[in-house]
Design a protein around this motif. Structure first.
Motif, PDB file in Angstrom:
ATOM      1  N   GLU A  93       0.858  14.050 -16.556  1.00 52.60           N
ATOM      2  CA  GLU A  93       0.103  12.938 -17.127  1.00 52.60           C
ATOM      3  C   GLU A  93      -0.554  13.292 -18.467  1.00 52.60           C
ATOM      4  N   ASN A  94      -0.421  14.523 -18.901  1.00 51.84           N
ATOM      5  CA  ASN A  94      -1.076  14.944 -20.143  1.00 51.84           C
ATOM      6  C   ASN A  94      -0.390  14.358 -21.367  1.00 51.84           C
ATOM      7  N   ARG A  95      -1.192  14.130 -22.387  1.00 49.20           N
ATOM      8  CA  ARG A  95      -0.681  13.794 -23.714  1.00 49.20           C
ATOM      9  C   ARG A  95      -0.981  15.008 -24.583  1.00 49.20           C
ATOM     10  N   TYR A  96       0.037  15.551 -25.222  1.00 51.34           N
ATOM     11  CA  TYR A  96      -0.114  16.853 -25.858  1.00 51.34           C
ATOM     12  C   TYR A  96      -0.251  16.771 -27.378  1.00 51.34           C
ATOM     13  N   ILE A  97      -1.097  17.653 -27.870  1.00 47.76           N
ATOM     14  CA  ILE A  97      -1.196  17.931 -29.300  1.00 47.76           C
ATOM     15  C   ILE A  97      -0.812  19.396 -29.470  1.00 47.76           C
ATOM     16  N   TYR A  98      -0.079  19.692 -30.508  1.00 45.42           N
ATOM     17  CA  TYR A  98       0.442  21.051 -30.676  1.00 45.42           C
ATOM     18  C   TYR A  98      -0.044  21.677 -31.977  1.00 45.42           C
ATOM     19  N   LYS A  99      -0.462  22.928 -31.864  1.00 49.91           N
ATOM     20  CA  LYS A  99      -0.814  23.739 -33.030  1.00 49.91           C
ATOM     21  C   LYS A  99       0.380  24.652 -33.308  1.00 49.91           C
ATOM     22  N   GLY A 100       1.009  24.484 -34.436  1.00 50.53           N
ATOM     23  CA  GLY A 100       2.190  25.308 -34.698  1.00 50.53           C
ATOM     24  C   GLY A 100       3.413  24.799 -33.957  1.00 50.53           C
ATOM     25  N   THR A 101       4.494  25.541 -34.065  1.00 48.68           N
ATOM     26  CA  THR A 101       5.756  25.053 -33.499  1.00 48.68           C
ATOM     27  C   THR A 101       6.675  26.199 -33.106  1.00 48.68           C
ATOM     28  N   VAL A 102       7.551  25.895 -32.177  1.00 51.43           N
ATOM     29  CA  VAL A 102       8.618  26.816 -31.792  1.00 51.43           C
ATOM     30  C   VAL A 102       9.558  27.019 -32.982  1.00 51.43           C
ATOM     31  N   GLY A 103      10.184  28.196 -33.027  1.00 55.55           N
ATOM     32  CA  GLY A 103      11.228  28.439 -34.016  1.00 55.55           C
ATOM     33  C   GLY A 103      12.587  28.350 -33.352  1.00 55.55           C
ATOM     34  N   LYS A 104      13.612  28.075 -34.140  1.00 56.18           N
ATOM     35  CA  LYS A 104      14.958  27.962 -33.583  1.00 56.18           C
ATOM     36  C   LYS A 104      15.961  28.716 -34.453  1.00 56.18           C
ATOM     37  N   LEU A 105      16.777  29.505 -33.766  1.00 55.35           N
ATOM     38  CA  LEU A 105      17.873  30.235 -34.399  1.00 55.35           C
ATOM     39  C   LEU A 105      19.185  29.840 -33.731  1.00 55.35           C
ATOM     40  N   LEU A 106      20.286  30.118 -34.405  1.00 57.58           N
ATOM     41  CA  LEU A 106      21.594  29.928 -33.794  1.00 57.58           C
ATOM     42  C   LEU A 106      22.357  31.258 -33.856  1.00 57.58           C
ATOM     43  N   PRO A 107      21.993  32.220 -32.989  1.00 55.58           N
ATOM     44  CA  PRO A 107      22.737  33.475 -32.957  1.00 55.58           C
ATOM     45  C   PRO A 107      24.181  33.239 -32.542  1.00 55.58           C
ATOM     46  N   SER A 108      25.073  33.878 -33.249  1.00 58.59           N
ATOM     47  CA  SER A 108      26.505  33.631 -33.086  1.00 58.59           C
ATOM     48  C   SER A 108      27.235  34.972 -32.939  1.00 58.59           C
ATOM     49  N   PHE A 109      28.373  34.932 -32.264  1.00 59.78           N
ATOM     50  CA  PHE A 109      29.094  36.160 -31.938  1.00 59.78           C
ATOM     51  C   PHE A 109      30.583  35.976 -32.216  1.00 59.78           C
TER      52      PHE A 109
ATOM     53  N   MET B 289     -12.305  11.439 -29.127  1.00 58.20           N
ATOM     54  CA  MET B 289     -11.396  10.380 -28.717  1.00 58.20           C
ATOM     55  C   MET B 289     -11.122  10.353 -27.218  1.00 58.20           C
ATOM     56  N   GLN B 290     -11.263  11.472 -26.524  1.00 58.16           N
ATOM     57  CA  GLN B 290     -10.911  11.523 -25.105  1.00 58.16           C
ATOM     58  C   GLN B 290     -11.592  10.442 -24.260  1.00 58.16           C
ATOM     59  N   PRO B 291     -12.887  10.143 -24.468  1.00 55.75           N
ATOM     60  CA  PRO B 291     -13.517   9.091 -23.647  1.00 55.75           C
ATOM     61  C   PRO B 291     -12.880   7.716 -23.799  1.00 55.75           C
ATOM     62  N   ASN B 292     -12.077   7.528 -24.846  1.00 56.62           N
ATOM     63  CA  ASN B 292     -11.454   6.219 -25.090  1.00 56.62           C
ATOM     64  C   ASN B 292     -10.066   6.097 -24.453  1.00 56.62           C
ATOM     65  N   TYR B 293      -9.675   7.139 -23.701  1.00 53.24           N
ATOM     66  CA  TYR B 293      -8.309   7.120 -23.167  1.00 53.24           C
ATOM     67  C   TYR B 293      -8.295   7.729 -21.773  1.00 53.24           C
ATOM     68  N   ALA B 294      -7.509   7.120 -20.883  1.00 53.58           N
ATOM     69  CA  ALA B 294      -7.570   7.486 -19.463  1.00 53.58           C
ATOM     70  C   ALA B 294      -6.931   8.823 -19.139  1.00 53.58           C
ATOM     71  N   HIS B 295      -5.874   9.185 -19.869  1.00 52.36           N
ATOM     72  CA  HIS B 295      -5.130  10.409 -19.536  1.00 52.36           C
ATOM     73  C   HIS B 295      -5.631  11.591 -20.353  1.00 52.36           C
ATOM     74  N   PRO B 296      -5.505  12.805 -19.813  1.00 51.39           N
ATOM     75  CA  PRO B 296      -5.982  13.992 -20.536  1.00 51.39           C
ATOM     76  C   PRO B 296      -5.201  14.227 -21.825  1.00 51.39           C
ATOM     77  N   ILE B 297      -5.937  14.541 -22.877  1.00 52.83           N
ATOM     78  CA  ILE B 297      -5.324  14.941 -24.146  1.00 52.83           C
ATOM     79  C   ILE B 297      -5.455  16.455 -24.220  1.00 52.83           C
ATOM     80  N   GLU B 298      -4.325  17.148 -24.104  1.00 57.26           N
ATOM     81  CA  GLU B 298      -4.319  18.607 -24.021  1.00 57.26           C
ATOM     82  C   GLU B 298      -3.731  19.213 -25.291  1.00 57.26           C
ATOM     83  N   THR B 299      -4.275  20.353 -25.682  1.00 57.81           N
ATOM     84  CA  THR B 299      -3.779  21.070 -26.852  1.00 57.81           C
ATOM     85  C   THR B 299      -3.000  22.301 -26.425  1.00 57.81           C
ATOM     86  N   ARG B 300      -1.817  22.478 -26.995  1.00 56.53           N
ATOM     87  CA  ARG B 300      -0.989  23.654 -26.740  1.00 56.53           C
ATOM     88  C   ARG B 300      -0.626  24.306 -28.074  1.00 56.53           C
TER      89      ARG B 300
END
Length: 549
Positions: free
Chosen positions: A214-230, A450-461
């Protein structure tokens, strides 16, 4: 709170109505529509040079970003916040017989009510709080939020300390040429107006992490993506004498078994873990049918990172490839010995050894042997390959490695590890400097308000879990890590080039506050309206105000 739901709903539908599938003419159409919309605001009528349509650079497609900025008048401050969001979408084929309605939310929702739907989809459809359609979630409602705030501050510059820059970019769904091109303009604005970039806010979509979340997420930073190939070479043989050679597909299968879904290859950082790598391609490079085994095979994997550098990933995957090749050779020997006994034929000792190297290591070996003659040949070969417009970066790279391999002094079976696509850098926002501390504090204050204005948890990851243009406004990798990409990407400088130093020039900490919903890139793509059209713009606005204080 800003009263914005109805205006944002109308604007979101307007944007969705323009089919803007990546790499199509729709990208040009929507950029013109956004440019025209912003240009009609009174502020930009008076300041027409503060909105621009910027064509992407080094791009086979003709397409444009739209960049606009408002200078606040509340105080004399150079502090500047960047809002980013992309206007392109994935295709609409997944809508099947409703494809023609994919970009018309009202018509689509009416048609969906006649369909047999999964229970949760039906529940959302019959509520008053979801909008369906291609791009409603990913991410035109997020772009609408940014445009609303741009308009608001263009009408109320006296409420803005500092400056607000909004970047509406193209090509996020493919090669990120939009944001990479926008870096030049962001640097030009920085130099011309002394903008001090203190934070960036992306508005890409967020979704539940698991069923029932039920969480709504806010994110600090981001995952990185590579395409390792062989690139995997074997020893060719007639299938009637199969043990006289070794099939590269056999080694490739063992490599995929070793890497696919392997939890040991998940990267944990700050209590968060990436998903394991998954194979996106496995094939041999045999051009047509013969009764001989293939000479080579090609495999590549999606690979997410939180804290590992591209250099570390190469080292990790070299070890995995060594394990895989050793296992393949051991199994081969065991089966050969068993067959020899069954067929009463002599067993001949297998000559091959485990042999794994990076593309950079292979290239150095060849240059040491052949010198400038090899370098000139490969330059010409790459230029010829560029004439084939059907080759993407992945197959272009494979063909470069395949050609280079022909020059190897020792062509006994081996695995060559390299990268064959764009590296989307990981970003950590941990409070390691004053800018990051200020952004984190500003975000925490905004969520608490803002959290008191919204029913679902706003979580930071800590890490946005999807690929996004967040990756191209800051760098957490050092020069050595980035060099591992350029030195081990065979198509680098020809089919693919990223000026990572241009990213380092901007290097602004970035967070993601985006619309919430379900099934992005799928036929039931939908956005929850209350969070996305009310909470998101107000959260973003609170962060803007806190950052500029």
């Amino acid at each position: 709170m800003l009263n914005c739901r109805e205006e944002l709903l109308f604007l979101t539908k307007q944007l969705v109505n323009i089919e803007s599938i990546v790499n199509t003419e729709g990208e040009k159409e929507i950029s013109q529509a956004v440019f025209t919309l912003i240009s009609q605001y009174d502020y930009f009528r008076e300041n027409p040079t503060q909105v621009m349509k910027q064509q992407t650079t080094d791009d086979e497609q003709e397409r444009y970003n739209v960049i606009a900025y408002v200078k606040g008048t509340k105080s004399k401050s150079n502090k500047t916040i960047i809002l980013i969001g992309h206007m392109d979408t994935v295709g609409t084929d997944d809508f099947n017989h409703l494809k023609d309605q994919a970009c018309d939310p009202d018509e689509l929702m009416n048609s969906l009510k006649q369909e047999q739907l999964p229970p949760l989809v039906e529940e959302h459809l019959n509520s008053d709080d979801y909008l369906f359609g291609r791009g409603v979630l990913d991410m035109k409602s997020g772009v609408a939020s940014n445009l609303f705030l741009l308009k608001y501050y263009s009408e109320h510059p006296e409420e803005l300390d500092g400056n607000l820059v909004v970047v509406v970019e193209c090509d996020e769904e493919d090669g990120s040429r939009g944001i990479l091109s926008a870096l030049d303009e962001l640097k030009a604005l920085k130099d011309e107006h002394s903008f001090e970039y203190v934070g960036a806010i992306n508005s890409d979509f967020v979704a539940p992490r698991f069923e029932g979340d039920e969480n709504r997420y806010i994110y600090k930073g981001t995952v990185g993506k590579l395409l390792p190939s062989f690139f995997i070479t074997g020893s060719e043989t007639h299938v009637g004498a199969c043990f006289e050679g070794i099939d590269p597909n056999f080694i490739a299968a063992e490599l995929t078994r070793q890497i696919n879904y392997n939890p040991e290859l998940c990267n944990e950082a700050f209590g968060e873990t990436t998903t394991p790598p998954v194979s996106l391609k496995q094939m041999d490079l045999k051009p047509s049918y013969t009764v001989q085994t293939a000479l080579s095979a090609y495999v590549y994997f999606n690979f997410f990172i939180h804290s590992w550098s591209p250099k570390e990933v190469l080292e990790i995957l070299k070890r995995q490839a060594e394990i895989a090749m050793t296992n393949a050779l051991t199994t081969f020997k065991q089966r050969y010995e068993k067959f020899s006994k069954m067929s009463k034929q002599p067993y001949v000792e297998v000559p091959w050894q485990t042999r794994v190297m990076t593309y950079e290591e292979m290239e150095k070996c060849i240059i040491a042997e052949h010198g400038e003659r090899f370098v000139t040949h490969m330059t010409d070969f790459k230029e010829t390959l560029l004439l084939d417009k059907q080759l993407d970066t992945r197959m272009f790279s494979a063909k470069v490695v395949e050609e280079a391999w022909k020059w190897m002094p020792d062509r006994s079976p081996a695995i060559i590890v390299f990268y064959s696509s764009l590296y989307s850098p990981r970003i950590e926002v941990t409070g390691k400097n004053a800018l990051e501390e200020n952004l984190i504090t500003s975000l925490e204050k905004a969520v608490n308000k803002m959290q008191p204005n919204y029913a679902h948890p706003i979580e930071t990851r800590n890490f946005f879990p999807y690929i996004s243009d967040m990756s191209f406004v800051a760098l957490s990798d050092d020069v050595e890590g980035i060099n591992a990409v350029s030195n081990n990407t065979p198509c680098w400088g020809k089919k693919l080039y990223v000026n990572y130093e241009a990213i380092r020039d901007i290097n602004v900490p970035v967070i993601n506050i985006g619309p919430y919903g379900f099934d992005a890139h799928k036929q039931f793509e939908r956005v929850e309206l209350t969070y996305s059209l009310e909470i998101v713009p107000n959260l973003t606005n609170e962060v803007i105000k806190n950052l500029c204080k």
